[in-house]
Design a protein around this motif. Structure first.
Motif, short mmCIF file in Angstrom:
data_model
loop_
_atom_site.label_atom_id
_atom_site.label_comp_id
_atom_site.label_asym_id
_atom_site.label_seq_id
_atom_site.Cartn_x
_atom_site.Cartn_y
_atom_site.Cartn_z
N ALA A 356 -101.00 -23.41 -37.60
CA ALA A 356 -101.78 -22.17 -37.67
C ALA A 356 -101.71 -21.40 -36.34
CB ALA A 356 -103.23 -22.48 -38.03
N GLN A 357 -101.77 -22.12 -35.24
CA GLN A 357 -101.71 -21.46 -33.92
C GLN A 357 -100.37 -20.78 -33.72
OE1 GLN A 357 -102.35 -24.11 -30.61
NE2 GLN A 357 -102.73 -22.44 -29.17
N ILE A 358 -99.29 -21.38 -34.22
CA ILE A 358 -97.96 -20.78 -34.13
C ILE A 358 -97.93 -19.45 -34.87
CG2 ILE A 358 -95.56 -21.02 -34.92
CD1 ILE A 358 -95.85 -24.04 -34.32
N GLY A 359 -98.56 -19.41 -36.06
CA GLY A 359 -98.48 -18.22 -36.89
C GLY A 359 -99.45 -17.11 -36.55
N GLU A 360 -100.46 -17.39 -35.77
CA GLU A 360 -101.54 -16.42 -35.52
C GLU A 360 -101.06 -15.08 -34.95
OE1 GLU A 360 -104.49 -18.42 -33.24
OE2 GLU A 360 -105.30 -19.51 -34.98
#
Length: 579
Positions: A356-360
């Motif tokens: 999720a952090q990668i996609g934020e």
């Protein structure tokens, strides 16, 4: 004290007996004790057709959707707790399909591809290329490939006019002493859907012959113990009847044919057709035979049939293959049992925080673009019944195509039955939901007969008429709804009570019957012109206009320029004969 010593001695003898039993077994035919074969358990996990789904979110409605690699990641990490050396593979169609990937590929392609970053973090072993990898052209494709820390595989994609594969054909991994070959195959239908510049310098070979060639190499040269194929192809026939599924281009899907005709395959992880196939065994004609995996021909190849599985689409499922192998008398591994299943993500499946952090940051810029207001509508418009009657929401697409393509007639389909333009403010999000694909416009010079042929082909969306059946019950479920084209600029009736080829009645242009030899400028999309959906009547027709902009962008620009969306359908076509 003696009792305790006796107890300990008894336990010690028991343990020795158990240990001896674990090392030896009795041959039931000879009664002789032999050394027990070594066993191992191998796990392969597979995804396919993730189409840029990072988050559990439908960007077109901005609501929760139970899909996404952030959820699949949780399942993968859970499986690795038990099987840390499992293989993780993908069967293609990865870098296209959501507004997030569209914005990245078309408007801000400087950062690394978000799906590649997510798959890198999950330590994928390989990915077979899908047809949608080519949607944004080779520059975008090769950039994403360079950012992957795992190989992209396609054994049947060659540099044009050569015997050199453009991509790595396979990988070989050694797991617990077992050599596993993973072969990649791509549907060869790409030239039927893509514009030639998007695959310039490449050619896509038929896959059955290529599979035979490369499986033989894996077995004989690479000496693998297991062959798995990750293919961006699916099941090509109705297994109940043996009839081929309609709307396929030649060789588009070949999962069953490869399983039947190519010896030496243990498992196939399918893709392309967006189906959930938990487990399917195709029994081949290769009965117990001499294996080609041993130079001295002493190792028999035990045919158990080919195991097939497919993890649906959009990272909604994770395919799991369990292989059980035994080392035989000559020191080679053979598969003694195998199984497959698909594991669905659920609402209880947590979102993995690392992915999720990668996609934020990608999500943030996508949401800003989608939320921009560009016009307004006096009424809510939906595509819910757009395949059953003329609708204002599809007429918007037709109007834009007619104007941009400088055409007499426009052909368009309802790509998304859930598309909705709200009453009041209209945003980019609403138009993106109406036109999901990266198609461009092409205007052709067609005869009246070719136009009628196209509409007759479209009419196959409804199967043979049955009195008393509702219209929705007459839809041929084997034909995708996005292959049902409707025309604007002409008037006509679609009479579903008539035989195929005679269903288009009263076809008129400007109030006059369309003559077979009459010339008309007909605008459609590049997917259709290249043969997508089986519209072969367009092949070879003179091209009078091509757009460089995608249809989606043309609609956005039209709404932003005109501000107000027309809310009345002109009812130029209708279905007759239905209940």
């Amino acid at each position: 004290m003696q009792v305790k010593i006796h107890q300990r001695l008894t336990i010690f003898i028991f343990l020795l007996t158990v240990l001896a039993g674990s090392l030896a077994i009795t041959d039931r035919t000879t009664g002789q004790r032999t050394e027990k074969s070594q066993r191992v358990h191998i796990v392969i996990l597979g995804t396919t057709d993730m189409h840029g789904r990072i988050f559990p979110l439908d960007y077109y409605t901005n609501k929760y959707d139970n899909v996404g690699i952030t959820k699949v990641a949780t399942l993968v990490k859970e499986a690795r707790k038990t099987d840390p050396d499992l293989l993780l593979v993908d069967s293609g169609d990865t870098i296209q399909g959501t507004p997030l990937e569209y914005f990245h590929n078309k408007r801000n392609n400087t950062p690394p591809d978000p799906m590649m970053l997510a798959m890198n973090a999950l330590h994928y072993d390989s990915m077979a290329l899908g047809n949608h990898e080519y949607n944004f052209g080779l520059k975008v494709l090769e950039k994403a490939r360079s950012e992957a820390k795992f190989p992209w595989l396609s054994a049947n994609t060659y540099d044009k006019g050569t015997l050199t594969t453009h991509y790595q054909p396979y990988i070989v991994k050694q797991v617990q002493g077992v050599r596993i070959g993973v072969l990649g195959l791509t549907t060869p239908g790409i030239p039927n859907w893509e514009n030639p510049p998007n695959y310039e310098g490449l050619e896509f070979h038929e896959t059955i012959g290529e599979a035979k060639k490369w499986v033989s190499i894996l077995r004989e040269r690479e000496k693998v113990d297991v062959v798995a194929i990750t293919m961006h192809m699916g099941i090509e026939e109705d297994l109940r009847t043996g009839t081929r599924n309609p709307s396929q281009v030649p060789n588009e899907n070949a999962g069953i044919a490869i399983a039947r005709q190519v010896p030496g395959i243990d498992v196939i992880l399918l893709g392309h057709t967006h189906r959930d196939v938990p487990s399917l065994v195709v029994n081949t004609s290769f009965q117990l035979q001499e294996a080609r995996i041993s130079e001295n021909k002493e190792t028999p190849f035990y045919d158990q049939g080919v195991l097939l599985t497919q993890a649906n689409r959009w990272a909604s499922h994770l395919a799991r293959v369990d292989l059980y192998l035994e080392k035989n008398d000559v020191g080679r591994w053979r598969v003694v049992a195998k199984s497959a299943r698909t594991i669905p993500v659920t609402e209880k499946t947590a979102v993995d925080p690392e992915i999720a952090q990668i996609g934020e940051p990608y999500d943030k810029e996508t949401q800003a673009w989608l939320g921009r207001a560009i016009g307004e509508s006096a009424e809510e418009l939906t595509a819910r019944d757009a395949r059953f009657k003329d609708s204002a929401i599809i007429d918007l697409i037709q109007r834009v195509q007619l104007e941009a393509g400088k055409a007499d007639v426009s052909m368009a389909a309802s790509f998304n039955p859930q598309a909705r333009i709200p009453k009041g403010q209209v945003t980019v999000r609403d138009i993106a939901g109406l036109y999901e694909y990266e198609n461009t416009l092409v205007t052709l010079e067609l005869t009246g007969q070719q136009l009628k042929d196209a509409l007759e082909h479209s009419a196959h969306y409804f199967r043979e008429y049955e009195p008393g059946k509702a219209l929705a019950d007459l839809v041929d479920q084997r034909i995708p709804g996005y292959d049902f084209d409707m025309a604007e600029g002409v008037t006509y009736d679609l009479d579903i009570t008539r035989p195929f080829g005679q269903r288009i009645q009263n076809l008129k242009f400007k109030g006059q019957p369309v003559a077979p030899a009459q010339k008309l400028r007909v605008v459609t999309n590049n997917y259709r012109v290249n043969g997508g959906g089986g519209y072969t009547m367009y092949k070879g027709a003179p091209v009078v206009y091509r757009s460089s902009a995608e249809v989606r962008e043309l609609i956005i620009d039209w709404v932003e320029k005109n501000k107000t969306i027309p809310i009345q359908a002109n009812n130029n076509w209708r279905i007759v004969g239905a209940q």
